[in-house]
Scaffold this motif. Structure first.
Motif, PDB file in Angstrom:
ATOM      1  N   PRO A  23     -11.897  37.629  87.714  1.00  0.00           N
ATOM      2  CA  PRO A  23     -13.172  37.640  86.989  1.00  0.00           C
ATOM      3  C   PRO A  23     -13.423  36.355  86.204  1.00  0.00           C
ATOM      4  CG  PRO A  23     -11.988  39.684  86.630  1.00  0.00           C
ATOM      5  CD  PRO A  23     -11.042  38.761  87.313  1.00  0.00           C
ATOM      6  N   LEU A  24     -12.354  35.756  85.630  1.00  0.00           N
ATOM      7  CA  LEU A  24     -12.550  34.497  84.909  1.00  0.00           C
ATOM      8  C   LEU A  24     -12.982  33.391  85.867  1.00  0.00           C
ATOM      9  CD1 LEU A  24      -9.647  34.374  82.292  1.00  0.00           C
ATOM     10  CD2 LEU A  24     -12.091  34.607  81.863  1.00  0.00           C
ATOM     11  N   ALA A  26     -14.801  33.875  88.461  1.00  0.00           N
ATOM     12  CA  ALA A  26     -16.225  34.121  88.728  1.00  0.00           C
ATOM     13  C   ALA A  26     -17.088  33.516  87.628  1.00  0.00           C
ATOM     14  CB  ALA A  26     -16.483  35.628  88.843  1.00  0.00           C
ATOM     15  N   LEU A  27     -16.601  33.594  86.366  1.00  0.00           N
ATOM     16  CA  LEU A  27     -17.329  33.001  85.239  1.00  0.00           C
ATOM     17  C   LEU A  27     -17.409  31.487  85.406  1.00  0.00           C
ATOM     18  CD1 LEU A  27     -18.556  33.271  82.319  1.00  0.00           C
ATOM     19  CD2 LEU A  27     -16.243  32.866  81.493  1.00  0.00           C
ATOM     20  N   TRP A  29     -17.168  29.817  88.142  1.00  0.00           N
ATOM     21  CA  TRP A  29     -18.024  29.537  89.297  1.00  0.00           C
ATOM     22  C   TRP A  29     -19.498  29.567  88.898  1.00  0.00           C
ATOM     23  CZ3 TRP A  29     -21.071  33.645  91.413  1.00  0.00           C
ATOM     24  CH2 TRP A  29     -21.791  33.297  92.556  1.00  0.00           C
ATOM     25  N   LYS A  30     -19.894  30.600  88.183  1.00  0.00           N
ATOM     26  CA  LYS A  30     -21.303  30.741  87.795  1.00  0.00           C
ATOM     27  C   LYS A  30     -21.712  29.638  86.826  1.00  0.00           C
ATOM     28  CE  LYS A  30     -24.939  33.168  88.469  1.00  0.00           C
ATOM     29  NZ  LYS A  30     -25.372  33.627  89.804  1.00  0.00           N
ATOM     30  N   ILE A 225     -25.731  36.611  74.550  1.00  0.00           N
ATOM     31  CA  ILE A 225     -25.225  36.762  75.924  1.00  0.00           C
ATOM     32  C   ILE A 225     -25.759  38.053  76.540  1.00  0.00           C
ATOM     33  CG2 ILE A 225     -23.153  37.135  77.333  1.00  0.00           C
ATOM     34  CD1 ILE A 225     -21.637  35.290  75.512  1.00  0.00           C
ATOM     35  N   LEU A 229     -28.275  38.461  79.776  1.00  0.00           N
ATOM     36  CA  LEU A 229     -27.947  39.304  80.927  1.00  0.00           C
ATOM     37  C   LEU A 229     -29.082  40.281  81.212  1.00  0.00           C
ATOM     38  CD1 LEU A 229     -24.162  40.219  80.617  1.00  0.00           C
ATOM     39  CD2 LEU A 229     -25.279  38.973  82.460  1.00  0.00           C
ATOM     40  N   TYR A 234     -28.332  34.875  84.374  1.00  0.00           N
ATOM     41  CA  TYR A 234     -26.879  34.905  84.517  1.00  0.00           C
ATOM     42  C   TYR A 234     -26.249  33.557  84.198  1.00  0.00           C
ATOM     43  CZ  TYR A 234     -27.026  39.559  86.541  1.00  0.00           C
ATOM     44  OH  TYR A 234     -27.193  40.894  86.720  1.00  0.00           O
TER      45      TYR A 234
ATOM     46  N   LEU B 117     -19.062  40.586  80.720  1.00  0.00           N
ATOM     47  CA  LEU B 117     -19.803  39.548  81.452  1.00  0.00           C
ATOM     48  C   LEU B 117     -19.064  39.084  82.704  1.00  0.00           C
ATOM     49  CD1 LEU B 117     -22.020  37.208  81.535  1.00  0.00           C
ATOM     50  CD2 LEU B 117     -20.410  35.888  80.175  1.00  0.00           C
ATOM     51  N   ILE B 118     -17.748  38.851  82.584  1.00  0.00           N
ATOM     52  CA  ILE B 118     -17.022  38.307  83.743  1.00  0.00           C
ATOM     53  C   ILE B 118     -17.028  39.298  84.905  1.00  0.00           C
ATOM     54  CG2 ILE B 118     -15.590  36.715  82.394  1.00  0.00           C
ATOM     55  CD1 ILE B 118     -13.322  38.656  82.487  1.00  0.00           C
ATOM     56  N   TYR B 119     -17.048  40.593  84.620  1.00  0.00           N
ATOM     57  CA  TYR B 119     -17.115  41.567  85.715  1.00  0.00           C
ATOM     58  C   TYR B 119     -18.512  41.621  86.333  1.00  0.00           C
ATOM     59  CZ  TYR B 119     -12.402  43.064  84.875  1.00  0.00           C
ATOM     60  OH  TYR B 119     -11.049  43.073  84.768  1.00  0.00           O
ATOM     61  N   VAL B 120     -19.546  41.427  85.493  1.00  0.00           N
ATOM     62  CA  VAL B 120     -20.906  41.367  86.040  1.00  0.00           C
ATOM     63  C   VAL B 120     -21.024  40.162  86.972  1.00  0.00           C
ATOM     64  CG1 VAL B 120     -23.333  41.026  85.460  1.00  0.00           C
ATOM     65  CG2 VAL B 120     -21.937  42.563  84.076  1.00  0.00           C
ATOM     66  N   LEU B 121     -20.417  39.031  86.561  1.00  0.00           N
ATOM     67  CA  LEU B 121     -20.508  37.821  87.379  1.00  0.00           C
ATOM     68  C   LEU B 121     -19.654  37.916  88.640  1.00  0.00           C
ATOM     69  CD1 LEU B 121     -20.450  35.092  84.585  1.00  0.00           C
ATOM     70  CD2 LEU B 121     -22.420  36.056  85.779  1.00  0.00           C
ATOM     71  N   LEU B 122     -18.694  38.824  88.643  1.00  0.00           N
ATOM     72  CA  LEU B 122     -17.863  39.007  89.841  1.00  0.00           C
ATOM     73  C   LEU B 122     -18.457  40.056  90.785  1.00  0.00           C
ATOM     74  CD1 LEU B 122     -15.244  38.322  91.352  1.00  0.00           C
ATOM     75  CD2 LEU B 122     -14.086  40.072  90.000  1.00  0.00           C
ATOM     76  N   GLY B 127     -23.609  38.496  91.603  1.00  0.00           N
ATOM     77  CA  GLY B 127     -22.272  37.976  91.347  1.00  0.00           C
ATOM     78  C   GLY B 127     -21.610  37.425  92.602  1.00  0.00           C
TER      79      GLY B 127
END
Lengths: 270, 286
Positions: A23-24, A26-27, A29-30, A225, A229, A234, B117-122, B127
């Motif tokens: 998940p980190l 993914a953060l 990346w975004k 934040i 959202l 995002y 947030l990190i799970y929403v982005l994944l 995501g």
């Protein structure tokens, strides 16, 4: 040689990878999707800056208040014997045990203009609920146990010989405290301060009910934040998340250095 | 009283002592006891009947069920992880051990909102894995799996942090003896290691459970607030509060406050009885 190294380490790493690292990533990346220029642009927005200033400034003040009060409470619990001491000692952890949403609405009810404390304070012209002062109070509440719990064991293990030596050499009580006791407590006090700071910066549940949440005035960074959202921004949420995460990492590194320092300090003091 | 007339420091020391105790007690009562009392006072403001009827509602029941479900999955997952991580970190030397320890602590220093947030982005629709999940008709965000994942994340360190310092302090001589005497790996674990760490394990599970049931920020981000489906008790409190149903919000809050009190009492009882079987507690986001 004990068994289970491969299994336990492999399981722990796979679990951490899936729950924390993926998940980190993914953060990251975004957030990287908007680029450095986009990130700076987002951070320059007045609303973002106001929220970051409020979260960091408020958390800093709350951690300072907690350092002072935490030291006092730790001192009283370790050095004095009085009826009800063990009950109070157990109560210190209440902010850890009480869910943040419960703490949030309870503090709001207490400090609202018609609340138990808010009513009296309003007569003095002090408004707490729905102001920045309310945010500060919620931040002090959630961070309160950290300083007490870091200072307490160090204070209890402190060698009384040094104090007695200082006093027999003619030092006043204040001098003994400032020059002998406080320096020995410094690493623990700083560790508690940093933990309380980290907690208050990211705090959400206990703050949003009492904050009023007016953009530019009483809107904390985690709430911003959440709102980004909700507006499906995002990239903006990810950018702000990365900034707050970098601060958390910096504090974590500072904390591990502090721990190394306090270990050396403890060896020196005993 | 030994009367030594010229010793004012003794008296002023006693006065200072009384003053400091008074200051600490007043602060703790105003700051900790009063909010707790306010929860119950607000919940009972309109009497016991209104209090009970605002809990005896389908919304409240579904929130309680969901909260229990989330904790029933998140806590055992982190229990197994905590034991495995503690075994690896406390019993073996390997490169990157300090980094692993820092990684285990990480969820405590991250804002709960960022945890969500990190799970929403994944897993969210926009995501990283969103398109793939959508095409396979799997819903994680705004659904129960998201709530569980966010809860697992925020409660990940509790058991591991409790066990690592204890197992490091205990050493591994008894385990090694069991192996020499012919115990298999699992026999050694269940007959030697587990009895040595059981109280610390219970302590970690207590704190892990309290946080899992009370978590608000992380689950509110991934929940989507679909009443009856994705609202845990803390989220139900927020929804009722925002609908101006204050008594209803405080009624649900009073249940969580009772959980907090039970947790505190059990934790304190463990500390009093088994202090030497619990490690020196490094305070963290308990």
């Amino acid at each position: 040689m004990l068994p289970g190294f491969g299994l336990s380490l492999g399981y722990a790493l796979a679990y951490l990878g899936l729950v924390v690292l993926l998940p980190l990533a993914a953060l990251a990346w975004k957030a990287s999707g908007i680029g450095a220029a986009g990130l700076l642009h987002l951070l320059a927005a007045p609303r973002t800056q106001a929220a970051l200033r409020l979260s960091f400034g408020g958390a800093l003040l709350a951690a300072l208040v907690n350092a002072a009060i935490g030291l006092l409470v730790a001192w009283v619990l370790v050095r004095y014997r009085f009826p009800g001491r063990r009950l109070l000692d157990a109560l210190v952890d209440l902010p850890f045990a009480l869910p943040t949403a419960v703490a949030g609405i309870a503090l709001t009810a207490l400090y609202a203009p018609n609340g138990w404390l808010g009513h009296g304070l309003a007569m003095w012209g002090i408004k707490v609920a729905y102001t920045r002062l309310g945010i500060g109070i919620a931040m002090v509440f959630v961070g309160f146990p950290f300083v007490v719990r870091t200072v307490q064991p160090v204070l209890a293990a402190l060698d009384r010989d040094m104090e007695e030596a200082a006093e027999s050499l003619g030092a006043h009580r204040e001098q003994t405290f400032m020059r002998v006791i406080l320096p020995m407590l410094a690493p623990a006090l700083l560790t508690g301060f940093a933990l309380a700071l980290a907690r208050a910066v990211g705090e959400y549940g206990s703050v949003i009910f009492i904050a009023g949440n007016i953009p530019m005035r009483s809107e904390i960074a985690p709430l911003l934040i959440v709102q980004q959202l909700e507006e499906f921004d995002y990239a903006g949420a990810a950018a702000l998340g990365v900034v707050m995460l970098c601060f958390s990492f910096a504090l974590l590194i500072a904390l591990s250095l502090l721990q190394r320092w306090s270990r050396r300090w403890a060896e020196f003091a005993t | 009283m030994t009367a030594i007339p010229s010793r004012p420091p003794g008296r002023s020391r006693r006065a200072l002592r009384a003053l400091l105790i008074l200051a600490a007690v007043v602060f703790l009562v105003l700051f900790l006891v009063l909010p707790l009392a306010a929860v119950f006072a607000e919940a009972l403001r309109k009497g016991a009947h209104v209090y009970l009827t605002s809990i005896d509602q389908p919304n409240a029941y579904s929130a309680i069920r969901l909260t229990l479900l989330v904790a029933a999955i998140a806590v055992p997952l982190n229990l197994v992880f905590g034991v495995a991580a503690a075994w690896a970190v406390a019993r073996f030397e390997f490169p990157g051990k300090a980094l692993l320890g820092a990684l285990i602590d990480l969820p405590f220093s991250i804002s709960p909102v960022i945890a969500g947030l990190i799970y929403v982005l994944l897993f969210g629709a926009q995501g990283w894995l969103g398109p793939w999940l959508t095409s396979h008709d799997i819903k994680i965000i705004f659904a129960v799996p998201g709530l569980i994942l966010a809860s697992v994340f925020v409660t990940l360190p509790f058991v591991a942090r409790e066990l690592i310092p204890l197992m490091q302090a205990q050493g591994s001589e008894e385990e090694e003896a069991a192996r020499v005497l012919g115990a298999s790996g699992w026999q050694m674990f269940f007959r030697v290691t587990l009895p040595k760490i059981r109280w610390a394990l219970l302590y970690g599970v207590l704190l892990c459970n309290a946080r899992a049931m009370g978590e608000f920020g992380a689950v509110s981000v991934v929940s989507g607030m679909i009443r009856g489906l994705t609202t845990t008790m803390p989220l139900e409190i927020e929804m009722r509060y925002n609908e101006y149903d204050y008594v209803g919000a405080f009624a649900v809050a009073s249940l969580l406050a009772m959980l907090a009190l039970v947790t505190l009492a059990a934790k304190t009882a463990l500390e009093w009885r088994y202090s030497e079987e619990l490690a020196a507690h490094a305070p963290g986001g308990h």
